[in-house]
Design an enzyme around this catalytic site. Structure first.
Site, PDB file in Angstrom:
ATOM      1  N   CYS A 192       0.837  -1.208   0.000  1.00  0.00           N
ATOM      2  CA  CYS A 192       0.000   0.000   0.000  1.00  0.00           C
ATOM      3  C   CYS A 192       0.866   1.251   0.000  1.00  0.00           C
ATOM      4  O   CYS A 192       0.643   2.188  -0.764  1.00  0.00           O
ATOM      5  CB  CYS A 192      -0.952   0.015   1.191  1.00  0.00           C
ATOM      6  N   HIS A 209      -6.736   3.914   4.024  1.00  0.00           N
ATOM      7  CA  HIS A 209      -6.797   2.531   4.508  1.00  0.00           C
ATOM      8  C   HIS A 209      -8.145   2.295   5.181  1.00  0.00           C
ATOM      9  O   HIS A 209      -8.679   3.192   5.844  1.00  0.00           O
ATOM     10  CB  HIS A 209      -5.677   2.271   5.529  1.00  0.00           C
TER      11      HIS A 209
HETATM   12  N1  PCA Z   1      -3.276  -3.643   2.145  1.00  0.00           N
HETATM   13  C1  PCA Z   1      -1.850  -3.896   2.138  1.00  0.00           C
HETATM   14  C2  PCA Z   1      -1.514  -4.148   0.689  1.00  0.00           C
HETATM   15  C3  PCA Z   1      -2.811  -4.361  -0.003  1.00  0.00           C
HETATM   16  C4  PCA Z   1      -3.835  -3.956   0.945  1.00  0.00           C
HETATM   17  O1  PCA Z   1      -5.063  -3.892   0.707  1.00  0.00           O
HETATM   18  C5  PCA Z   1      -1.020  -2.801   2.806  1.00  0.00           C
HETATM   19  O2  PCA Z   1      -1.532  -2.120   3.703  1.00  0.00           O
HETATM   20  O3  PCA Z   1       0.140  -2.611   2.448  1.00  0.00           O
END
Ligand code: PCA
Length: 218
Positions: free
Chosen positions: A146, A170
């Site tokens: 991410c 997020h």
């Molecule tokens: N969360 C991960 C990678 C893909 C996702 O949905 C992250 O927080 O890195």
């Protein structure tokens, strides 16, 4: 609606043993929606340090958006987290979906150490909480894929499309995922989709971020 300006909304495939990714589910809900005179264009990204950022840049070049919001799962977080900072570091606790596990690498050599989101993070935070979607501003998107996608986004926009705003949000687990993780928080898909819709609308309608006291002491 073909002539409407576009918003690019990205989500990720499932990873880390999960069967679903809430970001992809939100993407399906908001795909094609019209928000503040813009059309939402979805793009699903692989959870891979190499292919994820590449797919993001391809989507930006294809869609030619006015705004880019990338969304990812943050299992264990309790609120919708508006990320403020992308850092130039890969440090993977688990392998990505292609089997890669970079440790202590720069994501892009010769790029800055960090970029700030260019979303109006304070305004989005205020607006989400006003509309009943629990939210927070986060100072770290982690060091996994991410953050790598967020960093690639901000570097690309800074270099190639400085007039386009972008950032990363997020989101917690969906309730059906949290059933398998004792103690983990979750948020219903309807609340997550409402929250992302509000975030997009607020970003489009807030040219200059609000000056609201925030931050944290250590
Ligand atoms: N969360 C991960 C990678 C893909 C996702 O949905 C992250 O927080 O890195």
């Amino acid at each position: 609606m073909a002539g409407l300006p576009r918003v690019l909304l990205t989500g990720f495939e499932p990873f880390g043993g999960e069967a679903i990714n809430p970001a992809l589910e939100v993407l399906h809900e908001l795909s094609g929606e019209r928000i503040a005179g813009h059309r939402v264009e979805p793009a699903a990204l692989p959870v891979c340090f190499e292919a994820g950022p590449r797919a993001l840049i391809e989507a930006i070049e294809r869609v030619n958006p006015r705004l880019v919001i990338c969304v990812g799962q943050a299992g264990g977080r309790t609120r919708v987290s508006i990320e403020r900072v992308a850092i130039n570091l890969a440090d993977a606790r688990i392998a990505d979906n292609a089997g890669a596990q970079p440790i202590d690498h720069a994501l892009i050599e010769a790029a800055p150490v960090a970029y700030f989101s260019s979303l109006p993070v304070k305004a989005i935070h205020a607006s989400l909480n006003q509309h009943g979607v629990p939210a927070e501003i986060s100072l770290s998107a982690g060091t996994f894929v991410c953050n790598a996608v967020f960093f690639a986004l901000m570097h690309h926009l800074a270099q190639r499309r400085p007039q386009v705003r972008g950032g990363f949000i997020h989101i917690p687990y969906l309730p059906e995922q949290a059933c398998r993780h004792a103690g983990a928080a979750s948020m219903a898909l309807g609340t997550l989709s409402k929250g992302l819709g509000i975030a997009i609308g607020t970003a489009l309608e807030t040219p200059t971020d609000l000056r609201i006291a925030g931050g944290v002491e250590c």
